[in-house]
Design a protein around this motif. Structure first.
Motif, PDB file in Angstrom:
ATOM      1  N   GLU A  71       0.843  -1.194   0.000  1.00 30.78           N
ATOM      2  CA  GLU A  71       0.000   0.000   0.000  1.00 30.78           C
ATOM      3  C   GLU A  71       0.877   1.243   0.000  1.00 30.78           C
ATOM      4  OE1 GLU A  71      -3.761   2.268   1.367  1.00 30.78           O
ATOM      5  OE2 GLU A  71      -3.580   0.174   0.823  1.00 30.78           O
ATOM      6  N   PRO A  72       0.708   2.137  -0.978  1.00 35.72           N
ATOM      7  CA  PRO A  72       1.472   3.382  -0.961  1.00 35.72           C
ATOM      8  C   PRO A  72       0.881   4.371   0.047  1.00 35.72           C
ATOM      9  CG  PRO A  72       0.029   3.325  -2.864  1.00 35.72           C
ATOM     10  CD  PRO A  72      -0.137   2.006  -2.170  1.00 35.72           C
ATOM     11  N   GLU A  73       1.617   5.413   0.317  1.00 36.73           N
ATOM     12  CA  GLU A  73       1.097   6.484   1.160  1.00 36.73           C
ATOM     13  C   GLU A  73       0.327   7.460   0.292  1.00 36.73           C
ATOM     14  OE1 GLU A  73       2.643  10.145   4.058  1.00 36.73           O
ATOM     15  OE2 GLU A  73       4.074   8.847   3.021  1.00 36.73           O
ATOM     16  N   PRO A 122      -2.265  14.646  -0.090  1.00 30.42           N
ATOM     17  CA  PRO A 122      -3.141  15.570  -0.837  1.00 30.42           C
ATOM     18  C   PRO A 122      -2.648  15.937  -2.231  1.00 30.42           C
ATOM     19  CG  PRO A 122      -2.880  16.303   1.433  1.00 30.42           C
ATOM     20  CD  PRO A 122      -1.878  15.209   1.221  1.00 30.42           C
ATOM     21  N   LYS A 123      -1.395  15.649  -2.558  1.00 27.28           N
ATOM     22  CA  LYS A 123      -0.885  15.905  -3.907  1.00 27.28           C
ATOM     23  C   LYS A 123      -0.092  14.694  -4.356  1.00 27.28           C
ATOM     24  CE  LYS A 123       1.111  19.875  -4.957  1.00 27.28           C
ATOM     25  NZ  LYS A 123       2.178  20.915  -5.135  1.00 27.28           N
ATOM     26  N   MET A 124      -0.474  14.108  -5.488  1.00 31.24           N
ATOM     27  CA  MET A 124       0.198  12.903  -5.973  1.00 31.24           C
ATOM     28  C   MET A 124       0.310  12.939  -7.489  1.00 31.24           C
ATOM     29  SD  MET A 124      -1.473   9.962  -3.520  1.00 31.24           S
ATOM     30  CE  MET A 124      -0.133   8.823  -3.857  1.00 31.24           C
ATOM     31  N   GLU A 160      -8.313  10.131   0.398  1.00 28.70           N
ATOM     32  CA  GLU A 160      -9.156   8.939   0.289  1.00 28.70           C
ATOM     33  C   GLU A 160      -9.734   8.790  -1.113  1.00 28.70           C
ATOM     34  OE1 GLU A 160     -10.819   5.412   0.908  1.00 28.70           O
ATOM     35  OE2 GLU A 160      -9.394   6.423   2.237  1.00 28.70           O
ATOM     36  N   LEU A 161     -10.023   9.908  -1.780  1.00 27.26           N
ATOM     37  CA  LEU A 161     -10.518   9.833  -3.156  1.00 27.26           C
ATOM     38  C   LEU A 161      -9.389   9.431  -4.112  1.00 27.26           C
ATOM     39  CD1 LEU A 161     -12.930  12.889  -3.476  1.00 27.26           C
ATOM     40  CD2 LEU A 161     -13.493  10.500  -3.011  1.00 27.26           C
ATOM     41  N   LEU A 162      -8.177   9.904  -3.852  1.00 28.29           N
ATOM     42  CA  LEU A 162      -7.045   9.499  -4.689  1.00 28.29           C
ATOM     43  C   LEU A 162      -6.770   8.012  -4.494  1.00 28.29           C
ATOM     44  CD1 LEU A 162      -4.589  12.522  -4.307  1.00 28.29           C
ATOM     45  CD2 LEU A 162      -6.605  12.264  -5.764  1.00 28.29           C
ATOM     46  N   ARG A 163      -6.929   7.538  -3.281  1.00 28.97           N
ATOM     47  CA  ARG A 163      -6.773   6.103  -2.993  1.00 28.97           C
ATOM     48  C   ARG A 163      -7.816   5.285  -3.755  1.00 28.97           C
ATOM     49  NH1 ARG A 163      -8.717   2.771   1.543  1.00 28.97           N
ATOM     50  NH2 ARG A 163      -7.201   1.143   2.033  1.00 28.97           N
ATOM     51  N   LEU A 164      -9.035   5.774  -3.762  1.00 28.44           N
ATOM     52  CA  LEU A 164     -10.115   5.089  -4.466  1.00 28.44           C
ATOM     53  C   LEU A 164      -9.802   5.006  -5.968  1.00 28.44           C
ATOM     54  CD1 LEU A 164     -13.913   5.766  -3.890  1.00 28.44           C
ATOM     55  CD2 LEU A 164     -13.005   5.206  -6.125  1.00 28.44           C
ATOM     56  N   GLY A 165      -9.341   6.135  -6.544  1.00 28.67           N
ATOM     57  CA  GLY A 165      -9.014   6.130  -7.967  1.00 28.67           C
ATOM     58  C   GLY A 165      -7.851   5.214  -8.293  1.00 28.67           C
ATOM     59  N   ILE A 176       3.949   7.747  -9.616  1.00 31.54           N
ATOM     60  CA  ILE A 176       5.324   8.045 -10.008  1.00 31.54           C
ATOM     61  C   ILE A 176       5.862   9.160  -9.109  1.00 31.54           C
ATOM     62  CG2 ILE A 176       5.113   7.264 -12.390  1.00 31.54           C
ATOM     63  CD1 ILE A 176       4.661  10.085 -13.291  1.00 31.54           C
ATOM     64  N   ARG A 177       7.147   9.137  -8.915  1.00 27.02           N
ATOM     65  CA  ARG A 177       7.810  10.133  -8.079  1.00 27.02           C
ATOM     66  C   ARG A 177       8.588  11.071  -8.982  1.00 27.02           C
ATOM     67  NH1 ARG A 177       4.887   8.781  -3.641  1.00 27.02           N
ATOM     68  NH2 ARG A 177       5.004   6.509  -3.285  1.00 27.02           N
ATOM     69  N   ILE A 178       8.376  12.371  -8.816  1.00 23.68           N
ATOM     70  CA  ILE A 178       9.103  13.340  -9.636  1.00 23.68           C
ATOM     71  C   ILE A 178       9.729  14.397  -8.727  1.00 23.68           C
ATOM     72  CG2 ILE A 178       7.670  13.010 -11.679  1.00 23.68           C
ATOM     73  CD1 ILE A 178       6.202  15.542 -10.955  1.00 23.68           C
TER      74      ILE A 178
END
Length: 256
Positions: free
Chosen positions: A127-129, A132-134, A230-235, A254-256
């Motif tokens: 599971e990633p962390e 609020p910004k990903m 939680e919405l980003l997790r859902l997506g 991805i990490r930038i």
């Protein structure tokens, strides 16, 4: 829950370039062999809220290290390929899903060409962390459409269209309502989208070669989302945009 499958070629080495619908059918068949009731529910009902149904299940394009395209055929030039399969977290089905894929045979293709695979390995990804910004990379096309009920017209939106981000956010809210059977927190921010790479259009034909054939245009691109974790997790787990269980909207972080 997200799984990485390594598939070994057993027979054949040529797929239709437009294989996502056939891959979706193969995945449903594997799940059905493990538990008919679960797959029937996933296929026919899913999570419902006010007549809207969401499967909250998605998968990537096949990762094929070396291939050759001839016409509408994709020739596989390696012995193994990789596939990501993702479900919005339900702990109760984890053991079932892990077990049903192990050593399973899968056949993908159409009337013209087919490939038989064996699932060599099944790896549950950590599971990633979620913050609020990903930043995400689409590993299957993200599909968003605007519907006009009065005329039955639909428009397949590009990521650069302002409505794309708006409808992406509304879709996440509807999925949250369907899964949790409750309203999202009204204080959650609107999900904001920033496109980071030139979107590459990819059209997928559903039920190709039949009177019911429908073509859907999605986009492969890198993008940044700001919003409720939680919405980003859902997506991430269930898919961004529409038609996730048909092979749209699977991403990787991805990490930038």
């Amino acid at each position: 829950m997200r799984l990485k499958l390594i598939l070994k070629l057993l027979d054949g080495n040529c797929l239709p370039c437009n294989y996502m619908y056939e891959l979706s059918s193969a995945l449903y068949k594997v799940l059905n062999e493990g538990n008919t009731d679960f797959t029937t529910w996933l296929h026919d009902k899913g999570y419902c809220k006010e007549k809207k149904s969401f499967k909250l299940f998605t998968f990537s394009n096949l990762y094929i290290p070396r291939f050759k395209i001839e016409g509408d055929r994709l020739g596989i030039l390696t012995d193994t390929v990789q596939l990501i399969v993702s479900f919005y977290p339900i702990e109760a089905i984890e053991a079932f899903v892990m077990g049903v894929f192990r050593n399973r045979r899968m056949e993908i293709g159409d009337r013209k060409s087919r490939v038989a695979f064996e699932v060599m390995t099944v790896e549950r990804l950590p599971e990633p962390e979620f913050t609020p910004k990903m930043t995400f990379k689409a590993i299957s096309p993200v599909f968003v459409e605007e519907q006009f009920p009065d005329t039955s017209r639909t428009v397949h939106l590009t990521p650069g269209d302002p409505r794309f981000a708006e409808l992406l956010h509304l879709n996440l809210l509807e999925k949250y309502r369907a899964f949790h059977q409750q309203e999202p927190d009204p204080q959650w921010p609107v999900t904001r989208l920033k496109v980071l790479s030139a979107p590459k259009a990819k059209t997928i034909a559903l039920r190709a070669g039949t009177p019911q054939e429908t073509k859907m245009k999605g986009y492969l691109f890198n993008f940044e989302l700001q919003g409720e974790p939680e919405l980003l997790r859902l997506g991430y787990y269930g898919g961004f945009g529409r038609l996730n269980s048909q092979g749209f909207g699977c991403t990787e972080i991805i990490r930038i």
